[in-house]
Design a protein around this motif. Structure first.
Motif, PDB file in Angstrom:
ATOM      1  N   PHE A  61       0.870  -1.194  -0.073  1.00 37.51           N
ATOM      2  CA  PHE A  61      -0.087   0.041  -0.030  1.00 37.51           C
ATOM      3  C   PHE A  61       0.839   1.114   0.108  1.00 37.51           C
ATOM      4  O   PHE A  61       0.704   2.524  -0.654  1.00 37.51           O
ATOM      5  CB  PHE A  61      -0.937   0.295   1.551  1.00 37.51           C
ATOM      6  N   GLU A  62       1.708   1.143   0.628  1.00 39.80           N
ATOM      7  CA  GLU A  62       2.692   2.585   1.023  1.00 39.80           C
ATOM      8  C   GLU A  62       3.529   2.632  -0.260  1.00 39.80           C
ATOM      9  O   GLU A  62       3.732   3.855  -0.568  1.00 39.80           O
ATOM     10  CB  GLU A  62       3.622   2.283   2.168  1.00 39.80           C
ATOM     11  N   ALA A  63       4.169   1.824  -1.025  1.00 44.08           N
ATOM     12  CA  ALA A  63       4.868   1.829  -2.459  1.00 44.08           C
ATOM     13  C   ALA A  63       3.899   2.752  -3.369  1.00 44.08           C
ATOM     14  O   ALA A  63       4.383   3.165  -4.033  1.00 44.08           O
ATOM     15  CB  ALA A  63       5.067   0.678  -2.667  1.00 44.08           C
ATOM     16  N   GLU A  64       2.549   2.060  -3.319  1.00 43.40           N
ATOM     17  CA  GLU A  64       1.730   2.764  -4.370  1.00 43.40           C
ATOM     18  C   GLU A  64       0.905   3.808  -3.882  1.00 43.40           C
ATOM     19  O   GLU A  64       0.802   4.867  -4.866  1.00 43.40           O
ATOM     20  CB  GLU A  64       0.658   1.357  -4.520  1.00 43.40           C
ATOM     21  N   TRP A  65       0.477   4.176  -2.571  1.00 41.35           N
ATOM     22  CA  TRP A  65      -0.112   5.148  -2.241  1.00 41.35           C
ATOM     23  C   TRP A  65       0.458   6.283  -1.237  1.00 41.35           C
ATOM     24  O   TRP A  65      -0.316   7.064  -0.741  1.00 41.35           O
ATOM     25  CB  TRP A  65      -1.531   4.704  -1.977  1.00 41.35           C
ATOM     26  N   GLY A  66       1.703   5.951  -0.935  1.00 46.28           N
ATOM     27  CA  GLY A  66       2.227   6.603   0.228  1.00 46.28           C
ATOM     28  C   GLY A  66       2.603   8.235  -0.255  1.00 46.28           C
ATOM     29  O   GLY A  66       2.935   9.103   0.874  1.00 46.28           O
ATOM     30  N   HIS A  67       2.380   8.607  -1.530  1.00 42.20           N
ATOM     31  CA  HIS A  67       2.554   9.998  -1.880  1.00 42.20           C
ATOM     32  C   HIS A  67       1.340  10.615  -1.627  1.00 42.20           C
ATOM     33  O   HIS A  67       1.431  11.955  -1.750  1.00 42.20           O
ATOM     34  CB  HIS A  67       2.837  10.030  -3.381  1.00 42.20           C
ATOM     35  N   MET A  68       0.245  10.381  -1.087  1.00 41.83           N
ATOM     36  CA  MET A  68      -1.048  11.044  -1.035  1.00 41.83           C
ATOM     37  C   MET A  68      -0.972  12.091   0.183  1.00 41.83           C
ATOM     38  O   MET A  68      -0.135  11.392   1.352  1.00 41.83           O
ATOM     39  CB  MET A  68      -2.065   9.925  -0.807  1.00 41.83           C
ATOM     40  N   PRO A  69      -1.525  13.102   0.066  1.00 43.88           N
ATOM     41  CA  PRO A  69      -1.016  14.237   0.976  1.00 43.88           C
ATOM     42  C   PRO A  69      -1.750  13.795   2.324  1.00 43.88           C
ATOM     43  O   PRO A  69      -1.050  14.376   3.470  1.00 43.88           O
ATOM     44  CB  PRO A  69      -1.759  15.357   0.448  1.00 43.88           C
ATOM     45  N   GLU A  70      -2.448  13.010   2.652  1.00 43.55           N
ATOM     46  CA  GLU A  70      -2.879  12.608   3.949  1.00 43.55           C
ATOM     47  C   GLU A  70      -2.369  11.509   4.404  1.00 43.55           C
ATOM     48  O   GLU A  70      -2.815  10.772   5.566  1.00 43.55           O
ATOM     49  CB  GLU A  70      -4.512  12.238   3.784  1.00 43.55           C
ATOM     50  N   HIS A  71      -1.117  11.006   3.712  1.00 38.59           N
ATOM     51  CA  HIS A  71      -0.475   9.770   4.233  1.00 38.59           C
ATOM     52  C   HIS A  71       0.030   9.993   5.735  1.00 38.59           C
ATOM     53  O   HIS A  71      -0.182   8.823   6.597  1.00 38.59           O
ATOM     54  CB  HIS A  71       0.372   9.287   3.437  1.00 38.59           C
ATOM     55  N   ALA A  72       0.238  10.844   6.194  1.00 36.72           N
ATOM     56  CA  ALA A  72       1.168  11.041   7.250  1.00 36.72           C
ATOM     57  C   ALA A  72      -0.092  11.031   8.533  1.00 36.72           C
ATOM     58  O   ALA A  72      -0.041  10.540   9.513  1.00 36.72           O
ATOM     59  CB  ALA A  72       1.704  12.384   7.264  1.00 36.72           C
ATOM     60  N   ASP A  73      -1.316  11.544   8.104  1.00 37.69           N
ATOM     61  CA  ASP A  73      -2.367  11.558   9.254  1.00 37.69           C
ATOM     62  C   ASP A  73      -2.784   9.968   9.184  1.00 37.69           C
ATOM     63  O   ASP A  73      -3.148   9.615  10.307  1.00 37.69           O
ATOM     64  CB  ASP A  73      -3.404  12.544   8.441  1.00 37.69           C
ATOM     65  N   LEU A  74      -2.976   9.348   8.065  1.00 40.11           N
ATOM     66  CA  LEU A  74      -3.319   8.008   8.036  1.00 40.11           C
ATOM     67  C   LEU A  74      -2.431   7.220   9.064  1.00 40.11           C
ATOM     68  O   LEU A  74      -2.791   6.249   9.970  1.00 40.11           O
ATOM     69  CB  LEU A  74      -3.087   7.281   6.679  1.00 40.11           C
ATOM     70  N   ARG A  75      -1.008   7.423   8.904  1.00 36.56           N
ATOM     71  CA  ARG A  75      -0.025   6.662   9.536  1.00 36.56           C
ATOM     72  C   ARG A  75      -0.402   6.831  11.186  1.00 36.56           C
ATOM     73  O   ARG A  75      -0.244   6.099  12.118  1.00 36.56           O
ATOM     74  CB  ARG A  75       1.292   6.906   9.378  1.00 36.56           C
ATOM     75  N   GLN A  76      -0.535   8.308  11.527  1.00 40.14           N
ATOM     76  CA  GLN A  76      -1.041   8.501  12.855  1.00 40.14           C
ATOM     77  C   GLN A  76      -2.180   7.858  13.420  1.00 40.14           C
ATOM     78  O   GLN A  76      -2.118   7.259  14.644  1.00 40.14           O
ATOM     79  CB  GLN A  76      -1.157  10.084  13.104  1.00 40.14           C
ATOM     80  N   ARG A  77      -3.066   7.712  12.793  1.00 38.44           N
ATOM     81  CA  ARG A  77      -4.154   7.133  13.066  1.00 38.44           C
ATOM     82  C   ARG A  77      -4.097   5.389  13.041  1.00 38.44           C
ATOM     83  O   ARG A  77      -4.709   4.814  14.314  1.00 38.44           O
ATOM     84  CB  ARG A  77      -5.596   7.281  12.191  1.00 38.44           C
ATOM     85  N   MET A  78      -3.164   4.986  12.382  1.00 35.89           N
ATOM     86  CA  MET A  78      -2.971   3.624  12.480  1.00 35.89           C
ATOM     87  C   MET A  78      -2.232   3.196  13.697  1.00 35.89           C
ATOM     88  O   MET A  78      -2.420   2.240  14.526  1.00 35.89           O
ATOM     89  CB  MET A  78      -2.299   3.263  11.258  1.00 35.89           C
ATOM     90  N   ASP A  79      -1.344   4.163  14.106  1.00 39.41           N
ATOM     91  CA  ASP A  79      -0.483   3.941  15.161  1.00 39.41           C
ATOM     92  C   ASP A  79      -1.271   4.000  16.443  1.00 39.41           C
ATOM     93  O   ASP A  79      -1.315   3.238  17.387  1.00 39.41           O
ATOM     94  CB  ASP A  79       0.615   5.051  15.324  1.00 39.41           C
ATOM     95  N   TYR A  80      -2.305   5.121  16.403  1.00 39.83           N
ATOM     96  CA  TYR A  80      -3.394   5.133  17.688  1.00 39.83           C
ATOM     97  C   TYR A  80      -4.135   3.625  17.701  1.00 39.83           C
ATOM     98  O   TYR A  80      -4.214   3.262  18.712  1.00 39.83           O
ATOM     99  CB  TYR A  80      -3.992   6.315  17.579  1.00 39.83           C
ATOM    100  N   ALA A  81      -4.829   3.445  16.592  1.00 41.02           N
ATOM    101  CA  ALA A  81      -5.441   1.999  16.538  1.00 41.02           C
ATOM    102  C   ALA A  81      -4.746   1.002  17.032  1.00 41.02           C
ATOM    103  O   ALA A  81      -5.278   0.177  17.738  1.00 41.02           O
ATOM    104  CB  ALA A  81      -5.972   1.965  15.093  1.00 41.02           C
TER     105      ALA A  81
END
Length: 283
Positions: free
Chosen positions: A257-277
């Motif tokens: 997923f990150e190789a294909e879509w890590g460039h999306m502008p909200e990716h950093a926010d996604l990672r933060q939410r994943m870490d919290y989850a």
């Protein structure tokens, strides 16, 4: 002047796709709420993802007593969320599809609200708010403590408590960069257009987020219906796997997923939410 108000148009039909793997008691709770919520509006497709015979027997008994047609698709072995949903999708034919996890409990009218949001041609997918942090941009912390309590009609009971906890105007929607497949509505033709789910993803993580990115890439909006709540237990079927097996699936899929879509502008926010989850609701 006499006459009658014109009849409201019938809601569009959908195939409701519910994959399951063992855990029949969790699935039956899901089905009780689902059938109470939708009546006969849609075509329900259960996908048995390689369950044990006695678990499947309990599901077959429920289906036989349901009082309405329910289709059951059987996979010969456990193939995971992605393959199960695709098998259910191929068995359906309605203009919309509703993905639903077997450990979810829907509330009355959830389908009408999600399909109403889909009436906007710019909306590519619609989803409810959730109590579970793994639903990322749909998670609402105020709902974290909501749990099904009623045995007969758990969805209606959840809906009453949801509206007391979080009253919002009917029809309220918010935009989201990613939606999870826990409960997701989209148009059949659009799902076919993007090629269903990516082939490289294994079992069941991140293919729904990749689908979100594909829809956005085509110019569609993703929306959360704020007046629509679906309870999500979380990780119910993954108790069948060891911690090492689950971690291997998650990291394998996330690298893709990150190789294909890590460039999306909200990716950093996604990672933060994943870490919290991961901290609040570990695998």
């Amino acid at each position: 002047m006499t006459g009658r108000w014109p009849a409201r148009p019938a809601p569009p039909e959908a195939d409701v796709l519910v994959p399951f793997f063992n855990k029949h008691e969790v699935l039956l709770r899901c089905l009780r709420a689902l059938l109470a919520a939708i009546g006969r509006r849609h075509h329900v497709v259960l996908i048995d993802d390689g369950s044990r015979p006695w678990e499947r027997h309990a599901v077959d008994e429920f289906v036989a007593r349901a009082g309405r047609p329910i289709e059951v698709v059987t996979l010969p072995e456990n193939r995971g969320y992605k393959e199960a949903l695709c098998a259910g999708f191929r068995a359906g034919r309605r203009p919309y599809v509703l993905f639903l996890n077997s450990d979810a409990v829907v509330t009355p009218g959830f389908d009408l609200r999600l399909l109403e949001a889909m009436a906007d041609p710019l909306v590519g997918a619609a989803a409810p708010v959730s109590n579970h942090p793994t639903d990322l941009f749909q998670y609402r912390p105020a709902l974290a403590g909501l749990r099904p309590e009623a045995a007969v009609d758990p969805g209606a009971d959840l809906d009453r408590r949801f509206r007391r906890l979080r009253p919002v105007p009917a029809g309220t929607i918010t935009a989201a960069p990613y939606l999870t497949g826990m409960c997701l509505a989209l148009e059949r033709g659009l799902f076919e257009r993007v090629g269903l789910f990516g082939l490289a993803y294994r079992h069941g993580y991140f293919e729904d987020l990749a689908l979100s990115c594909q829809l956005r890439q085509l110019g569609y909006r993703l929306v959360v219906r704020e007046d629509c709540f679906v309870y999500h237990q979380g990780h119910a079927t993954y108790t069948e796997k060891t911690q090492d097996e689950k971690s291997d699936i998650v990291f394998h899929n996330f690298r893709i997923f990150e190789a294909e879509w890590g460039h999306m502008p909200e990716h950093a926010d996604l990672r933060q939410r994943m870490d919290y989850a991961g901290e609040v609701a570990p695998l």
